[in-house]
Enzyme design. Structure first.
Site, PDB file in Angstrom:
ATOM      1  N   THR A   1       0.837  -1.219   0.000  1.00 59.52           N
ATOM      2  CA  THR A   1       0.000   0.000   0.000  1.00 59.52           C
ATOM      3  C   THR A   1       0.866   1.262   0.000  1.00 59.52           C
ATOM      4  O   THR A   1       0.335   2.366   0.002  1.00 59.52           O
ATOM      5  CB  THR A   1      -0.946   0.045   1.227  1.00 59.52           C
ATOM      6  OG1 THR A   1      -0.149   0.003   2.429  1.00 59.52           O
ATOM      7  CG2 THR A   1      -1.900  -1.116   1.233  1.00 59.52           C
TER       8      THR A   1
ATOM      9  N   ASP B   1       9.127  -8.038   2.197  1.00 64.17           N
ATOM     10  CA  ASP B   1       7.895  -8.349   2.936  1.00 64.17           C
ATOM     11  C   ASP B   1       8.309  -8.828   4.325  1.00 64.17           C
ATOM     12  O   ASP B   1       8.890  -9.922   4.464  1.00 64.17           O
ATOM     13  CB  ASP B   1       7.137  -9.445   2.169  1.00 64.17           C
ATOM     14  CG  ASP B   1       5.852  -9.852   2.877  1.00 64.17           C
ATOM     15  OD1 ASP B   1       5.687  -9.547   4.076  1.00 64.17           O
ATOM     16  OD2 ASP B   1       5.003 -10.499   2.208  1.00 64.17           O
TER      17      ASP B   1
ATOM     18  N   LEU C   1       5.958  -0.298  11.592  1.00 63.51           N
ATOM     19  CA  LEU C   1       4.722   0.329  11.091  1.00 63.51           C
ATOM     20  C   LEU C   1       4.088  -0.468   9.957  1.00 63.51           C
ATOM     21  O   LEU C   1       3.007  -0.105   9.484  1.00 63.51           O
ATOM     22  CB  LEU C   1       5.027   1.752  10.573  1.00 63.51           C
ATOM     23  CG  LEU C   1       4.995   2.890  11.595  1.00 63.51           C
ATOM     24  CD1 LEU C   1       6.091   2.747  12.637  1.00 63.51           C
ATOM     25  CD2 LEU C   1       5.141   4.240  10.898  1.00 63.51           C
TER      26      LEU C   1
ATOM     27  N   TYR D   1      -7.831  -6.893  10.712  1.00 59.99           N
ATOM     28  CA  TYR D   1      -6.930  -5.797  11.121  1.00 59.99           C
ATOM     29  C   TYR D   1      -6.904  -5.693  12.654  1.00 59.99           C
ATOM     30  O   TYR D   1      -5.832  -5.699  13.271  1.00 59.99           O
ATOM     31  CB  TYR D   1      -7.437  -4.508  10.501  1.00 59.99           C
ATOM     32  CG  TYR D   1      -6.616  -3.270  10.808  1.00 59.99           C
ATOM     33  CD1 TYR D   1      -5.325  -3.110  10.311  1.00 59.99           C
ATOM     34  CD2 TYR D   1      -7.158  -2.222  11.565  1.00 59.99           C
ATOM     35  CE1 TYR D   1      -4.597  -1.943  10.561  1.00 59.99           C
ATOM     36  CE2 TYR D   1      -6.438  -1.066  11.814  1.00 59.99           C
ATOM     37  CZ  TYR D   1      -5.156  -0.932  11.315  1.00 59.99           C
ATOM     38  OH  TYR D   1      -4.444   0.221  11.570  1.00 59.99           O
TER      39      TYR D   1
HETATM   40  P1  NAD Z   1       0.174   3.082   4.744  1.00 62.70           P
HETATM   41  O1  NAD Z   1      -0.642   2.058   4.047  1.00 62.70           O
HETATM   42  O2  NAD Z   1       0.437   4.371   4.045  1.00 62.70           O
HETATM   43  O3  NAD Z   1       1.578   2.489   5.183  1.00 62.70           O
HETATM   44  C1  NAD Z   1       1.770   1.171   5.550  1.00 62.70           C
HETATM   45  C2  NAD Z   1       3.043   0.698   4.870  1.00 62.70           C
HETATM   46  O4  NAD Z   1       3.339  -0.649   5.265  1.00 62.70           O
HETATM   47  C3  NAD Z   1       2.923   0.697   3.350  1.00 62.70           C
HETATM   48  O5  NAD Z   1       4.026   1.364   2.776  1.00 62.70           O
HETATM   49  C4  NAD Z   1       2.914  -0.785   2.987  1.00 62.70           C
HETATM   50  O6  NAD Z   1       3.425  -1.049   1.710  1.00 62.70           O
HETATM   51  C5  NAD Z   1       3.756  -1.361   4.114  1.00 62.70           C
HETATM   52  N1  NAD Z   1       3.545  -2.796   4.349  1.00 62.70           N
HETATM   53  C6  NAD Z   1       2.363  -3.437   4.540  1.00 62.70           C
HETATM   54  N2  NAD Z   1       2.574  -4.760   4.716  1.00 62.70           N
HETATM   55  C7  NAD Z   1       3.921  -4.942   4.639  1.00 62.70           C
HETATM   56  C8  NAD Z   1       4.755  -6.087   4.738  1.00 62.70           C
HETATM   57  N3  NAD Z   1       4.252  -7.310   4.926  1.00 62.70           N
HETATM   58  N4  NAD Z   1       6.098  -5.929   4.622  1.00 62.70           N
HETATM   59  C9  NAD Z   1       6.630  -4.705   4.413  1.00 62.70           C
HETATM   60  N5  NAD Z   1       5.879  -3.583   4.300  1.00 62.70           N
HETATM   61  C10 NAD Z   1       4.543  -3.706   4.424  1.00 62.70           C
HETATM   62  O7  NAD Z   1      -0.558   3.357   6.153  1.00 62.70           O
HETATM   63  P2  NAD Z   1      -0.174   4.348   7.338  1.00 62.70           P
HETATM   64  O8  NAD Z   1      -1.356   5.188   7.608  1.00 62.70           O
HETATM   65  O9  NAD Z   1       1.125   4.988   7.102  1.00 62.70           O
HETATM   66  O10 NAD Z   1      -0.050   3.316   8.555  1.00 62.70           O
HETATM   67  C11 NAD Z   1       1.199   2.978   9.142  1.00 62.70           C
HETATM   68  C12 NAD Z   1       0.956   2.196  10.422  1.00 62.70           C
HETATM   69  O11 NAD Z   1       0.235   2.990  11.355  1.00 62.70           O
HETATM   70  C13 NAD Z   1       0.154   0.910  10.220  1.00 62.70           C
HETATM   71  O12 NAD Z   1       0.705  -0.107  11.032  1.00 62.70           O
HETATM   72  C14 NAD Z   1      -1.223   1.285  10.708  1.00 62.70           C
HETATM   73  O13 NAD Z   1      -1.919   0.165  11.203  1.00 62.70           O
HETATM   74  C15 NAD Z   1      -0.906   2.294  11.794  1.00 62.70           C
HETATM   75  N6  NAD Z   1      -2.033   3.209  12.028  1.00 62.70           N
HETATM   76  C16 NAD Z   1      -2.259   4.270  11.176  1.00 62.70           C
HETATM   77  C17 NAD Z   1      -3.342   5.118  11.414  1.00 62.70           C
HETATM   78  C18 NAD Z   1      -3.609   6.329  10.573  1.00 62.70           C
HETATM   79  O14 NAD Z   1      -4.577   7.047  10.838  1.00 62.70           O
HETATM   80  N7  NAD Z   1      -2.808   6.663   9.590  1.00 62.70           N
HETATM   81  C19 NAD Z   1      -4.215   4.861  12.490  1.00 62.70           C
HETATM   82  C20 NAD Z   1      -3.960   3.753  13.291  1.00 62.70           C
HETATM   83  C21 NAD Z   1      -2.865   2.942  13.067  1.00 62.70           C
END
Ligand code: NAD
Ligand code: UDP
Length: 322
Positions: free
Chosen positions: A43, A64, A81, A153
């Site tokens: 993503t 990954d 993250l 999730y």
């Molecule tokens: P995002 O989708 O922009 O970033 C997530 C990143 O993780 C992406 O770059 C994706 O490619 C990478 N990723 C996913 N699975 C992977 C894997 N197996 N190996 C390597 N990379 C992987 O989302 P975000 O908003 O930046 O979220 C980042 C973190 O913060 C997440 O863990 C999310 O659960 C947490 N979070 C975000 C929010 C928010 O409001 N933005 C709220 C609660 C929690």
């Protein structure tokens, strides 16, 4: 390869090409860290870290993290993250979401243990599910439907918290857990489905805003720089229990839609759609713990944060209208 030195810590950011991971990387580099970003781009987007090309203190590895993580470098701290984060993304990738929350967190903790590094887990307000306690404090255990569509999730993150505490208690790993509440800002994907990019994108495209349900559900929106400041402070602290980071200013989704219509001057109104299954009815962080332990509170005014985000999406739409 980075080797340990007293002057420049080595941090790993999993999910480093994502929205929050890329902003966190910028903060760490500004604080004098060297950073290794790991991301499989499920993503994320390399454009989020394009400005770091050629930076001697940064290295990106496409990987990954649900598979074993091999890193030759020394590591002082891991910010874990990696995970799809938008409801649309984790509904589209339910099994990778469960795997990264479970296996990915296990691998990140194993790396922390092997490298004698600390680890911060990016957890979520979704651990509280559709909460029966409002606002949500960290000692509330939540109301999650394990077998609903969001369960992939929510339960993966709850497992991630549990295994993080197990590595802390059993192996003595220096762990921290941040429960992130809805955060927005530049570098979100325009089409990631979360409400901030969704409404701004629709307003800019001259489409009606799609409110799910009657819009009476509430959320509390935090600007990305405030969130990153809270995460950094937590990583530097000695506190091991979960800490909520988010902005407590709560509004209904209808009120949020009205803000966007006003700020953009859109006259295309609202299109009501069915409410997704298990969509939380309310959400607001109690941030007294973050305030006490980290001396943290959000600073960015909602209107200013939204306008900055709007300008980002406006420039993206001009560059690539897809
Ligand atoms: P995002 O989708 O922009 O970033 C997530 C990143 O993780 C992406 O770059 C994706 O490619 C990478 N990723 C996913 N699975 C992977 C894997 N197996 N190996 C390597 N990379 C992987 O989302 P975000 O908003 O930046 O979220 C980042 C973190 O913060 C997440 O863990 C999310 O659960 C947490 N979070 C975000 C929010 C928010 O409001 N933005 C709220 C609660 C929690
Ligand atoms: N939402 C909406 N229209 C959209 C996208 C989301 O009404 O186009 C609603 C969604 O149902 C939820 C809230 O906005 O009640 C926040 O959704 P988001 O996907 O941003 O994240 P969540 O807080 O549910 O994880």
């Amino acid at each position: 390869m980075f080797t340990r030195s007293a002057s420049s810590p080595i941090s790993v950011v999993t999910g480093g090409a994502g929205f929050l991971g890329s902003h966190l990387t910028d903060k760490l580099l500004a604080e004098g860290h060297r950073v290794v970003g790991l991301d499989n781009l499920i993503t994320g987007n390399l454009e989020n870290i394009g400005h770091l090309a050629g930076n001697q203190n940064y290295r990106f590895i496409r990987h990954d993290v649900s598979n074993f993580i091999f890193l030759p470098d020394d590591v002082d701290f891991i910010y874990h993250l990696a995970s799809p984060a938008s409801p649309i993304d984790y509904l589209e990738h339910p099994i990778p979401t469960m795997k990264v929350g479970a296996l990915g967190t296990h691998n990140a903790l194993g790396l922390a243990k092997a490298k004698k590094a600390g680890l911060l887990l990016a957890s979520t307000s979704e651990c509280y599910g559709d909460p029966l306690v409002h606002p949500q404090k960290e000692d509330y255990w939540g109301n999650v439907n394990p077998i609903g569509p969001r369960g992939v999730y929510d339960e993966a993150k709850r497992f991630a918290e549990a295994i993080t505490m197990a590595y802390h208690r059993y192996h003595g790993v220096d762990t921290k857990i941040v429960r992130i509440f809805n955060t927005y800002g530049p570098r979100m994907r325009l089409r990631d489905g979360r409400v901030v990019p969704a409404f701004i994108g629709q307003a800019l495209a001259g489409e009606p805003l799609t409110i799910f349900g009657d819009g009476s559900q509430t959320r509390s929106f935090c600007f990305v720089s405030d969130l990153i400041d809270g995460i950094f402070r937590l990583s530097q602290s000695d506190f091991h229990e979960p800490v909520n980071i988010g902005n407590p200013i709560e509004m209904t989704i209808k009120q949020f839609a009205e803000h966007i219509l006003r700020i953009t001057g859109s006259e295309h109104g609202i299109d009501y759609r069915p409410l997704p299954v298990d969509d939380p009815k309310v959400r607001q962080p109690d941030i007294s713990r973050a305030n006490k332990v980290l001396n943290w509170q959000p600073k960015v005014d909602f209107e200013i944060g939204i306008r900055e985000t709007l300008e980002y999406f406006r420039s993206r739409l001009t560059a690539d209208p897809k």
